[in-house]
Design an enzyme around this catalytic site. Structure first.
Site, PDB file in Angstrom:
ATOM      1  N   ARG B  38      39.032  57.909  53.870  1.00 50.42           N
ATOM      2  CA  ARG B  38      39.027  58.198  52.381  1.00 50.42           C
ATOM      3  C   ARG B  38      38.427  59.418  52.236  1.00 50.42           C
ATOM      4  NH1 ARG B  38      35.984  53.871  49.020  1.00 50.42           N
ATOM      5  NH2 ARG B  38      37.189  52.219  50.116  1.00 50.42           N
ATOM      6  N   SER B  47      33.856  55.886  41.795  1.00 48.60           N
ATOM      7  CA  SER B  47      35.426  55.659  42.141  1.00 48.60           C
ATOM      8  C   SER B  47      35.924  54.289  42.093  1.00 48.60           C
ATOM      9  CB  SER B  47      35.348  56.117  43.572  1.00 48.60           C
ATOM     10  OG  SER B  47      35.140  57.474  44.086  1.00 48.60           O
ATOM     11  N   SER B  49      38.681  51.110  42.861  1.00 51.83           N
ATOM     12  CA  SER B  49      39.176  50.618  43.976  1.00 51.83           C
ATOM     13  C   SER B  49      40.657  51.211  43.517  1.00 51.83           C
ATOM     14  CB  SER B  49      39.683  49.134  43.843  1.00 51.83           C
ATOM     15  OG  SER B  49      38.441  48.588  43.806  1.00 51.83           O
ATOM     16  N   GLN B  70      38.256  41.664  49.240  1.00 51.31           N
ATOM     17  CA  GLN B  70      36.798  42.144  49.112  1.00 51.31           C
ATOM     18  C   GLN B  70      36.047  41.349  49.885  1.00 51.31           C
ATOM     19  OE1 GLN B  70      36.898  44.266  44.777  1.00 51.31           O
ATOM     20  NE2 GLN B  70      36.872  42.051  44.570  1.00 51.31           N
ATOM     21  N   ARG B 128      34.681  17.818  20.619  1.00 48.66           N
ATOM     22  CA  ARG B 128      34.385  18.616  21.853  1.00 48.66           C
ATOM     23  C   ARG B 128      35.359  17.939  23.138  1.00 48.66           C
ATOM     24  NH1 ARG B 128      29.707  21.665  22.642  1.00 48.66           N
ATOM     25  NH2 ARG B 128      29.466  20.968  24.666  1.00 48.66           N
TER      26      ARG B 128
END
Lengths: 167, 167
Positions: B38, B47, B49, B70, B128
């Site tokens: 790169r 930068s 991805s 990753q 809930r």
């Protein structure tokens, strides 16, 4: 559960253990806790914390504020509880509970086998924020729930007029 | 990054490592990966991805689908990638990425010192739901991001017309 009472203008803290089990009651007492012997009615698999706390408050009319703490969150410090209680006794909230800040991108669910696309719920995919540029969201971590007697008995709820505390 | 190419009607998988570092390039090659060197332009602290992948695609016009995996998510299995790739090559999606299902109650943030109350964002405090009665929400877990060349180069995005895969 730890429970607060206002006695002659002063907030007094008591630690109670609510159980229907003899051995748990015995250990709780040996460590200095008070014991609430909960009834069969609120000791079922489907019993909620709220039902148990309501029963406790019926049995103990002098208690004005309840804090439900959970054994599954052992990293609780006294200052967390002191800070939270102050929000009720001094700042006028009816309930206070613990939250954590998390940076998680959330997407709409698409059912298995569907040909539909998902949609972002808290991000712009063209401008994904960096963690350091985004506040994230607040999630309950289940560590503690403070609520007043009025809220629990009259509203039937542990979380209204509430403030979240990041722990 | 692993990259897919369609060669004579067949999808071929190549594993590439994108780096500006000699030692990383050397180790990657010794393990059988291809190396994308790169540029300085996409090797900065800020930068993204996306920028790096766009540069890779400019350099490698034969690549039609990219999967960005990753190193921070090592629990990735080949079948995860196979299942995800199929969503693109057979089911017509432009992107597929990994998510996890979580059961977390979310509350609106109230600024420090404010006297405002918080509001629930994904629950009714009077009812809930139990974990087993609620599907929860889907959150990116950062394990893999598949996208087509068209989406990356023409839309400038890794996640449109997308399907989430629970891993």
């Amino acid at each position: 559960m730890s429970k607060c009472e206002k006695v002659q203008g002063v907030w007094i803290l008591f630690v109670w253990v609510s159980t229907d089990h003899d051995e748990i009651a015995k250990v709780a007492k040996s460590w200095g806790a008070k014991v609430h012997r909960r009834s069969q009615k609120v000791s079922r698999d489907c019993s909620t914390s709220l039902e148990t706390i309501q029963e406790f408050l019926e049995d103990n009319p002098e208690v004005m504020v309840v804090c439900n703490i959970q054994a599954t969150s052992p990293c609780l410090h006294p200052f967390h509880l002191q800070e939270a209680l102050k929000k009720i006794t001094e700042d006028g909230f009816d309930s206070v509970f613990s939250v954590v800040r998390r940076h998680q991108f959330r997407w709409k669910e698409v059912k298995e086998g569907s040909s539909k696309s998902t949609q972002p719920e808290n991000l712009d995919p063209w401008n994904r924020p960096r963690r350091q540029d985004w506040d994230g969201d607040l999630y309950e971590n289940g560590s503690f729930y403070f609520a007043t007697r009025d809220l629990i008995m009259n509203e039937g709820c542990l979380q209204v007029n509430s403030q979240p505390l990041t722990s």
